[in-house]
Design an enzyme around this catalytic site. Structure first.
Site, short mmCIF file in Angstrom:
data_model
loop_
_atom_site.label_atom_id
_atom_site.label_comp_id
_atom_site.label_asym_id
_atom_site.label_seq_id
_atom_site.Cartn_x
_atom_site.Cartn_y
_atom_site.Cartn_z
N TYR A 154 -11.65 -4.01 57.13
CA TYR A 154 -13.16 -3.52 57.51
C TYR A 154 -12.78 -3.00 58.96
CZ TYR A 154 -18.24 -3.94 57.58
OH TYR A 154 -19.43 -3.92 57.48
N LYS A 161 -19.91 -4.01 63.79
CA LYS A 161 -21.01 -4.82 63.21
C LYS A 161 -21.19 -6.08 64.46
CE LYS A 161 -22.68 -3.73 59.25
NZ LYS A 161 -23.90 -2.74 59.27
N1 LIG Z 1 -22.38 -3.20 50.68
C1 LIG Z 1 -22.03 -4.09 51.31
O1 LIG Z 1 -21.15 -4.86 50.80
C2 LIG Z 1 -22.64 -4.70 52.61
C3 LIG Z 1 -22.58 -5.91 53.06
C4 LIG Z 1 -23.20 -6.30 54.44
C5 LIG Z 1 -23.79 -5.27 55.01
N2 LIG Z 1 -24.10 -4.23 54.68
C6 LIG Z 1 -25.01 -2.94 55.36
O2 LIG Z 1 -25.95 -2.66 54.68
C7 LIG Z 1 -26.40 -1.36 55.25
C8 LIG Z 1 -26.93 -0.45 54.15
O3 LIG Z 1 -25.53 0.09 53.21
P1 LIG Z 1 -25.38 -0.14 51.62
O4 LIG Z 1 -24.21 -0.89 51.40
O5 LIG Z 1 -26.78 -0.25 51.25
O6 LIG Z 1 -24.66 1.43 51.60
P2 LIG Z 1 -25.46 2.74 51.34
O7 LIG Z 1 -24.25 3.71 51.47
O8 LIG Z 1 -26.51 2.81 50.22
O9 LIG Z 1 -26.42 2.94 52.81
C9 LIG Z 1 -25.90 3.44 53.86
C10 LIG Z 1 -26.87 4.54 54.68
O10 LIG Z 1 -26.52 4.88 55.72
C11 LIG Z 1 -27.17 6.00 56.03
N3 LIG Z 1 -26.64 7.02 57.13
C12 LIG Z 1 -25.23 6.99 57.55
N4 LIG Z 1 -24.93 7.80 58.59
C13 LIG Z 1 -26.61 8.00 59.16
C14 LIG Z 1 -26.98 8.81 60.04
N5 LIG Z 1 -26.40 9.30 61.06
N6 LIG Z 1 -28.60 8.61 60.21
C15 LIG Z 1 -29.25 8.08 59.44
N7 LIG Z 1 -28.59 7.31 58.36
C16 LIG Z 1 -27.37 7.32 57.97
C17 LIG Z 1 -26.78 6.95 54.79
O11 LIG Z 1 -27.75 7.61 54.51
C18 LIG Z 1 -27.37 5.73 53.70
O12 LIG Z 1 -28.35 5.77 53.21
C19 LIG Z 1 -25.18 -0.98 56.21
O13 LIG Z 1 -25.68 -1.16 57.33
C20 LIG Z 1 -24.10 -2.00 55.62
O14 LIG Z 1 -22.94 -1.75 56.88
C21 LIG Z 1 -23.63 -3.75 53.46
#
Ligand SMILES: NC(=O)c1ccc[n+]([C@@H]2O[C@H](COP(=O)([O-])OP(=O)(O)OC[C@H]3O[C@@H](n4cnc5c(N)ncnc54)[C@H](O)[C@@H]3O)[C@@H](O)[C@H]2O)c1
Length: 255
Positions: A154, A161
């Site tokens: 990570y 984060k």
């Molecule tokens: N998937 C996991 O395992 C997990 C676990 C814990 C937390 N998260 C967090 O959940 C959140 C959503 O991620 P996800 O896993 O649904 O993936 P995802 O790829 O579906 O979503 C990530 C989003 O970030 C957006 N993004 C990136 N750069 C951007 C910018 N400059 N301006 C506006 N939007 C922007 C993208 O358009 C995308 O929609 C993130 O913060 C991620 O770190 C994910």
């Protein structure tokens, strides 16, 4: 009455129907909310297509969280669809591949800075940009991955984060007097586009279902989306600066 009856919510981060934000938007609509989505750049088109797969097609406004022009225009763009917001969801994360994947010591500032701006500072940017529309009793909710630990691969996203979690606490301090709550959901690993873009993501999700007392399904965003919906609702009226773990219980276990 449904959980989010009558509320209007801004939901960032819908990229595909695997996005956590897609499931937040879907649940929010099922629970009575009106939803406005954001997307940016070349992803706008894809988000517009995915938005039609929600129970009710949702409008999509442009927001690149690194663009001051977009941030300045956000309130007016949202006003084309609603005159106020009862909540906003930050579901945004990005780091260049060079600063993830197990080569922490090689991380260069320009790429680390991008990760911090998009993934941490953006919570403040979104809060300030949407504040003109947020009402007393409204809520900001974001998604984190437990930043207390150094995880395999990570790397600088983990550092981002940690900054994100700290940003949420400072926002809770400064927006509390306006009646705005700021909380995070710390989710276990879920196979989304962002997750799959982390080189070696399998080493983060590996073993999670076995370590979780409740078990964990890396293909199921629903438990995480439900927690986001709950924090957006009126059922956490005195909770802010909090991180709710939705990880099957892994955060509470020793080895
Ligand atoms: N998937 C996991 O395992 C997990 C676990 C814990 C937390 N998260 C967090 O959940 C959140 C959503 O991620 P996800 O896993 O649904 O993936 P995802 O790829 O579906 O979503 C990530 C989003 O970030 C957006 N993004 C990136 N750069 C951007 C910018 N400059 N301006 C506006 N939007 C922007 C993208 O358009 C995308 O929609 C993130 O913060 C991620 O770190 C994910």
């Amino acid at each position: 009455m449904a959980l989010l009856e009558g509320k209007t919510l801004l939901v960032t981060g819908v990229l595909t129907d695997s996005s956590i934000a897609f499931h937040v938007a879907r649940l929010a609509q099922e629970q009575g909310a009106q939803v406005v989505l954001t997307s940016f750049g070349r992803q706008m088109r894809l988000t517009q297509v995915i938005a039609r797969r929600l129970p009710q097609a949702a409008p999509v406004v442009e927001l690149d969280v690194t663009s001051q022009d977009d941030l300045d225009a956000l309130a007016d763009r949202v006003r084309e669809h609603t005159d106020h917001l009862d909540g906003a969801v930050h579901s945004i994360g990005f780091a260049p591949q060079s600063v993830m994947g197990g080569n922490f010591l090689a991380g260069e500032w320009a790429d680390v800075a991008t990760a911090l701006q998009v993934s941490a500072y953006s919570l403040k940017s979104l809060a300030v940009a949407s504040q003109p529309l947020l009402t007393r009793g409204s809520a900001l909710v974001g998604l984190t991955f437990d930043a207390r630990y150094a995880w395999p691969v990570y790397d600088w996203m983990g550092v981002a984060k940690a900054a994100f979690e700290s940003t949420a606490r400072y926002l809770a301090r400064d927006l509390g007097p306006a009646g705005i709550r700021v909380n995070l959901v710390s989710a276990g690993p879920i196979r989304t586009t962002a997750a799959k873009s982390i080189p070696g993501f399998e080493s983060m999700e590996g073993g999670w279902p076995e370590r979780a007392p409740l078990g964990w399904d890396v293909t199921d965003p629903e438990p995480t989306a439900r927690a986001v919906a709950a924090l957006l609702s009126d059922w956490f009226p005195a909770t802010t600066g909090e991180i709710v773990h939705v990880d099957g219980g892994v955060h509470a276990m020793g080895l």
